[in-house]
Design a protein around this motif. Structure first.
Motif, short mmCIF file in Angstrom:
data_model
loop_
_atom_site.label_atom_id
_atom_site.label_comp_id
_atom_site.label_asym_id
_atom_site.label_seq_id
_atom_site.Cartn_x
_atom_site.Cartn_y
_atom_site.Cartn_z
N SER A 195 6.73 3.97 9.23
CA SER A 195 6.68 2.82 10.13
C SER A 195 5.63 3.07 11.20
CB SER A 195 8.04 2.61 10.79
OG SER A 195 7.92 1.76 11.90
N ARG A 196 4.65 2.19 11.27
CA ARG A 196 3.59 2.33 12.28
C ARG A 196 4.17 2.25 13.69
NH1 ARG A 196 -1.28 -1.89 12.43
NH2 ARG A 196 0.06 -3.03 13.85
N ALA A 197 5.08 1.32 13.94
CA ALA A 197 5.64 1.16 15.28
C ALA A 197 6.40 2.41 15.71
CB ALA A 197 6.56 -0.06 15.33
N ARG A 198 7.18 2.97 14.80
CA ARG A 198 7.95 4.18 15.14
C ARG A 198 7.03 5.36 15.40
NH1 ARG A 198 12.57 6.69 11.28
NH2 ARG A 198 10.91 8.03 10.54
N LEU A 199 6.02 5.51 14.56
CA LEU A 199 5.06 6.60 14.72
C LEU A 199 4.31 6.46 16.05
CD1 LEU A 199 3.50 9.08 13.77
CD2 LEU A 199 2.12 7.55 12.33
N ALA A 200 3.85 5.26 16.36
CA ALA A 200 3.14 5.03 17.62
C ALA A 200 4.03 5.32 18.81
CB ALA A 200 2.62 3.59 17.67
N LEU A 226 0.84 -1.18 0.00
CA LEU A 226 0.00 0.00 0.00
C LEU A 226 0.89 1.24 0.00
CD1 LEU A 226 -2.79 -0.97 2.54
CD2 LEU A 226 -2.86 -1.07 0.05
N ALA A 227 0.39 2.27 -0.67
CA ALA A 227 1.17 3.51 -0.76
C ALA A 227 0.23 4.69 -0.73
CB ALA A 227 2.00 3.51 -2.04
N ASP A 236 -6.03 1.11 11.17
CA ASP A 236 -7.27 0.66 10.55
C ASP A 236 -7.00 -0.27 9.37
OD1 ASP A 236 -8.74 2.12 12.36
OD2 ASP A 236 -9.24 3.74 10.96
N ALA A 237 -5.94 0.00 8.61
CA ALA A 237 -5.59 -0.83 7.45
C ALA A 237 -4.87 -2.10 7.89
CB ALA A 237 -4.73 -0.04 6.48
N GLY A 238 -4.41 -2.16 9.14
CA GLY A 238 -3.70 -3.34 9.64
C GLY A 238 -2.33 -3.52 9.00
N ILE A 239 -1.67 -2.42 8.66
CA ILE A 239 -0.35 -2.52 8.03
C ILE A 239 0.73 -1.92 8.94
CG2 ILE A 239 -1.17 -2.59 5.66
CD1 ILE A 239 -0.61 0.40 5.44
N THR A 240 1.92 -2.46 8.82
CA THR A 240 3.03 -1.99 9.65
C THR A 240 3.86 -0.91 8.96
OG1 THR A 240 4.48 -3.74 8.81
CG2 THR A 240 3.24 -4.20 10.83
N HIS A 241 3.83 -0.89 7.63
CA HIS A 241 4.62 0.08 6.86
C HIS A 241 3.82 0.58 5.68
CE1 HIS A 241 7.68 -2.01 9.18
NE2 HIS A 241 8.38 -0.90 9.07
#
Length: 189
Positions: free
Chosen positions: A174-179, A128-129, A149-154
């Motif tokens: 990165s979802r983890a870094r943002l969180a 996804l982009a 919501d999209a269930g994606i990590t990157h």
């Protein structure tokens, strides 16, 4: 001898100088430890490849070696390349999760050390982009909600190419870094 005279020039002729009463440092990127508020621009939460070199891995690299590279470089995802073209994305979750076992069960390979990055990566056409223009107006909190919501990590950020040129992979989120950066702000407050 003044610094400018070493080069056969007068330093005063190079450019005008002035004194400033005060100044501030530029905002640091998230990778430098900057905490984010949910209303901050989302571009503060991305790895912008115009400022930071993208971390890549060849699709033929053995997955345990790729994981070692991630640990050594302090990243959780790498763009997968074949002949200088991006063909996918591999994450530490892909390598340490169920994908290697699933691959072995559905292939003729029998040993873990035979698995290559290209076998378990997320291929380019499945990634996804979001476009760079949309990222310019997005907020960090909204970006995190979209990733969750999209269930994606990157998420890739693509910048439209100029006439007759392909689009550029401009950045990675990165979802983890943002969180982590948004959570850190809540702890500090």
């Amino acid at each position: 001898m003044s610094p400018g005279s070493r080069f056969g020039m007068k330093s005063a002729s190079l450019m005008p100088t002035t004194n400033f009463r005060e100044a501030v440092l530029p905002r640091r990127s998230v990778s430098d430890g900057q905490f984010l508020d949910p209303n901050d621009p989302a571009i503060h939460a991305i790895t912008d490849f115009t400022r930071e070199h993208p971390v890549t891995v060849d699709e033929e690299r053995q997955i345990d070696d790729a994981l070692h590279d991630m640990i050594h470089l302090g990243v959780r995802a790498m763009l997968v390349v074949r002949e200088q073209r991006i063909v996918g994305l591999i994450t530490s979750y892909d390598i340490q999760g169920e994908r290697p076992l699933q691959f072995l069960q559905t292939s003729t390979y029998t040993r873990h050390h035979e698995i290559r990055v290209g076998h378990i990566m997320t291929p380019w056409d499945k990634l996804l982009a979001v476009d760079w223009e949309s990222m310019q107006t997005a907020r960090a909190g909204d970006l995190l909600l979209m990733l969750e919501d999209a269930g994606i990590t990157h998420l890739l950020v693509i910048e439209a190419g100029k006439k007759n040129t392909p689009p550029l992979v401009r950045a990675l989120v990165s979802r983890a870094r943002l969180a982590r950066q948004l959570r850190e702000l809540r702890r500090v407050s």
